[in-house]
Design an enzyme around this catalytic site. Sequence first.
Site: not given
Ligand code: HPA
Length: 277
Positions: A36, A67, A89, A91-92, A119, A216-217, A240, A252
Amino acid sequence: MSGEKGEGRSTLRAATETVSRTLGPLAPRVAIVLGSGLGDVAEGVRSATHIPYADIPGFQKPGAPGHKGELVAGTLEGVEVLVQSGRFHLYEGHAPQLAVLPVRVFARLGIRTLVVTNAAGGIRLTFRPPTLMLIADHINLMFRNPLEGAVEEGEQRFPDMSDPYDRELRGIAREVALQQKIGLDEGVYAALLGPSYETPAEIRMLERLGANAVGMSTVPEVIVARARGMRCLGFSSITNAAAGLSAAPLSHEEVLAAGARVAGQLATLIRGVLVKL
Ligand code: HPA
């Protein structure tokens, strides 16, 4: 893609044939998966051939904002590469088998080195976002595994995972970071299913489990790459502070913006590694 073995195999064969035909004489040695906000890394690819996912059997339209949905073939630092811009992903709602379809295609094309990027939220307190982390190891907390089901041709039932992120490639990445004066600490990446971000209590749990970043990937792709004997190198862009470690709510948009701020450094690192391969 269905989990049915026969259909999965024919999809993989058809996808590989399409990509191979489009590549023509190009023979990529390295595949690079972009996370991402990191799409700019593909900008530097020379003599680029773009292959939209819509043209590749079994590939779907990526759902996550940021993406793109194409493979980009060409050269980076004189090395023939294939860049995956847009990942699938879990989660999709995608099956793990779809998340790893591109990696299986790369392996069948003869690519032996996989660079994965993502990310992630920073758990280690010294990670001040935006910054980069070299992935030393991972913890699979997705409770899914892309090797579930019948054993795919060219893969083992129980692949070794003791060297998920290649020691030698990590050494090269650290060398490049030092030369280029880019901060690059190593850490452990924990993958959760998402798509909700974690709670502060979950982050405290992950910290105790030994995770330094969370996302998440990536983990499904690395598992399949290792099952096929590919060497992996992974970078997290720490976009972050993980939940509860800063007062700000997670979004996001923030992830994409922070990713864009380190995408240049990430491109420099990847190019530096390619030169030394
Ligand atoms: N958690 C999960 N996935 C992420 C985060 C996070 O804080 N930041 C970017 N992708």
